[in-house]
Design a protein around this motif. Structure first.
Motif, PDB file in Angstrom:
ATOM      1  N   GLY A 239      42.772  38.394  43.376  1.00  0.00           N
ATOM      2  CA  GLY A 239      41.714  37.834  44.211  1.00  0.00           C
ATOM      3  C   GLY A 239      41.197  38.727  45.309  1.00  0.00           C
ATOM      4  O   GLY A 239      40.121  39.321  45.210  1.00  0.00           O
ATOM      5  N   ASP A 240      41.953  38.857  46.410  1.00  0.00           N
ATOM      6  CA  ASP A 240      41.473  39.611  47.567  1.00  0.00           C
ATOM      7  C   ASP A 240      41.428  41.112  47.286  1.00  0.00           C
ATOM      8  O   ASP A 240      40.528  41.801  47.748  1.00  0.00           O
ATOM      9  CB  ASP A 240      42.376  39.326  48.769  1.00  0.00           C
ATOM     10  CG  ASP A 240      42.297  37.871  49.209  1.00  0.00           C
ATOM     11  OD1 ASP A 240      41.172  37.364  49.343  1.00  0.00           O
ATOM     12  OD2 ASP A 240      43.349  37.239  49.389  1.00  0.00           O
ATOM     13  N   ALA A 241      42.400  41.620  46.530  1.00  0.00           N
ATOM     14  CA  ALA A 241      42.376  43.033  46.165  1.00  0.00           C
ATOM     15  C   ALA A 241      41.156  43.348  45.302  1.00  0.00           C
ATOM     16  O   ALA A 241      40.545  44.412  45.418  1.00  0.00           O
ATOM     17  CB  ALA A 241      43.659  43.411  45.423  1.00  0.00           C
ATOM     18  N   GLY A 242      40.795  42.399  44.434  1.00  0.00           N
ATOM     19  CA  GLY A 242      39.600  42.580  43.616  1.00  0.00           C
ATOM     20  C   GLY A 242      38.334  42.645  44.458  1.00  0.00           C
ATOM     21  O   GLY A 242      37.415  43.414  44.161  1.00  0.00           O
ATOM     22  N   ILE A 243      38.283  41.856  45.518  1.00  0.00           N
ATOM     23  CA  ILE A 243      37.131  41.875  46.412  1.00  0.00           C
ATOM     24  C   ILE A 243      37.012  43.232  47.099  1.00  0.00           C
ATOM     25  O   ILE A 243      35.919  43.786  47.258  1.00  0.00           O
ATOM     26  CB  ILE A 243      37.236  40.750  47.450  1.00  0.00           C
ATOM     27  CG1 ILE A 243      37.085  39.388  46.760  1.00  0.00           C
ATOM     28  CG2 ILE A 243      36.173  40.900  48.536  1.00  0.00           C
ATOM     29  CD1 ILE A 243      37.264  38.204  47.689  1.00  0.00           C
ATOM     30  N   VAL A 244      38.150  43.796  47.512  1.00  0.00           N
ATOM     31  CA  VAL A 244      38.141  45.114  48.145  1.00  0.00           C
ATOM     32  C   VAL A 244      37.640  46.174  47.164  1.00  0.00           C
ATOM     33  O   VAL A 244      36.812  47.027  47.510  1.00  0.00           O
ATOM     34  CB  VAL A 244      39.550  45.475  48.659  1.00  0.00           C
ATOM     35  CG1 VAL A 244      39.572  46.905  49.185  1.00  0.00           C
ATOM     36  CG2 VAL A 244      39.987  44.505  49.749  1.00  0.00           C
ATOM     37  N   CYS A 245      38.135  46.135  45.920  1.00  0.00           N
ATOM     38  CA  CYS A 245      37.682  47.086  44.899  1.00  0.00           C
ATOM     39  C   CYS A 245      36.188  46.929  44.629  1.00  0.00           C
ATOM     40  O   CYS A 245      35.465  47.920  44.477  1.00  0.00           O
ATOM     41  CB  CYS A 245      38.472  46.892  43.612  1.00  0.00           C
ATOM     42  SG  CYS A 245      40.199  47.379  43.718  1.00  0.00           S
ATOM     43  N   PHE A 246      35.726  45.677  44.550  1.00  0.00           N
ATOM     44  CA  PHE A 246      34.305  45.428  44.335  1.00  0.00           C
ATOM     45  C   PHE A 246      33.491  45.969  45.505  1.00  0.00           C
ATOM     46  O   PHE A 246      32.395  46.502  45.321  1.00  0.00           O
ATOM     47  CB  PHE A 246      34.065  43.931  44.165  1.00  0.00           C
ATOM     48  CG  PHE A 246      32.650  43.569  43.806  1.00  0.00           C
ATOM     49  CD1 PHE A 246      32.181  43.742  42.521  1.00  0.00           C
ATOM     50  CD2 PHE A 246      31.781  43.073  44.762  1.00  0.00           C
ATOM     51  CE1 PHE A 246      30.875  43.431  42.179  1.00  0.00           C
ATOM     52  CE2 PHE A 246      30.480  42.744  44.441  1.00  0.00           C
ATOM     53  CZ  PHE A 246      30.028  42.925  43.142  1.00  0.00           C
TER      54      PHE A 246
END
Length: 273
Positions: A239-246
């Motif tokens: 979730g949050d790690a994916g947002i950072v990568c995005f």
């Protein structure tokens, strides 16, 4: 104390996403508009030779414009426009690497398979190819919209896409490098000049592919590491790690137009490739 952590983490991710989206809107949109104007006006060469770069600029402009919706979705979630945001993200996740790969393919053919390149050099072939590519991109946008809530499913698709594009561009780069290391033999002044000119073309093609490959690694390597790690260990939450990568992918939207301006000698005090 523990109950406040999720809220604080959500606030941080909102701030990160908001900043990256704003930077993309403020810096990505004008630079891509400038690139589009240079190509359409013919100031940077014929439109046929820069047609994939033109379509890349259009794709980036559309995504940059949609960042207004991204900002609204971040700070006014009650409006429930997530479906539109997910649709526009397909421009970023597939449109950017797809047109970048086409640019690399064009350079690869020009160096390694010049006969094929000359055969399909006319604009009509590029136009037909781009029609198909835009159909694929719109399909990707629809998939992102339909499965936007299923992050793990989408991230697996992104992982497959990025690994494919990185692999094929690495192949293009190595092929051009091999051609560069093996110039055709010749004797005589005229032949020597022609050979030097061919070497310059190969070197220019290699630099273009290398720059695109490096920029793609910056965009997508965090995605690849994150999703691969999450597949190997179910304890890793996307979730949050994916947002950072995005956010990393979003904020770098101005990199490609800057590389184009660098290549065409349009950046102050910097020679083009």
């Amino acid at each position: 104390m523990n109950s406040s952590n999720p809220s604080s983490l959500e606030d941080y991710t909102k701030i990160i996403m908001g900043i990256s989206t704003s930077i993309n809107l403020v810096m990505g949109l004008p630079t891509n508009v400038y690139v589009l104007w240079l190509i359409v006006s013919g100031a940077s060469g014929t439109m046929a030779l820069e047609f994939f770069a033109l379509n890349l600029a259009v794709s980036e402009m559309l995504f940059c414009s949609s960042n207004v919706l991204h900002l609204v979705n971040i700070y006014v979630p009650s409006l429930n426009i997530y479906s539109f945001v997910a649709f526009s993200s397909g421009l970023l996740t597939l449109g950017r690497p797809l047109f970048q790969t086409c640019i690399c393919l064009e350079r690869y053919l020009a160096v390694v398979h010049p006969v094929v390149f000359l055969r399909y050099k006319p604009l009509r072939y590029r136009l037909g190819c781009c029609v198909v590519l835009w159909a694929v991109i719109i399909t990707s946008c629809c998939i992102s919209m339909l499965y936007g809530k299923n992050q793990r499913f989408l991230f697996r698709i992104y992982l497959a896409e990025y690994l494919f594009f990185l692999s094929i561009n690495l192949f293009f780069g190595l092929s051009v490098l091999r051609a560069l290391k093996q110039p055709k033999p010749g004797e005589g002044g005229g032949v020597e000049k022609e050979r030097d000119r061919g070497s310059d073309i190969k070197m220019k093609a290699f630099k273009i592919i290398l720059l695109i490959l490096v920029s793609m690694m910056i965009y997508y390597l965090p995605w690849i590491v994150l999703v691969t790690a999450s597949e190997l260990s179910k304890d890793i939450v996307l979730g949050d790690a994916g947002i950072v990568c995005f956010s990393i992918t979003v904020v770098t939207g101005f990199v490609q137009p800057l590389l184009y301006l660098h290549r065409t000698g349009r950046l102050p005090c910097i020679r083009g490739l």
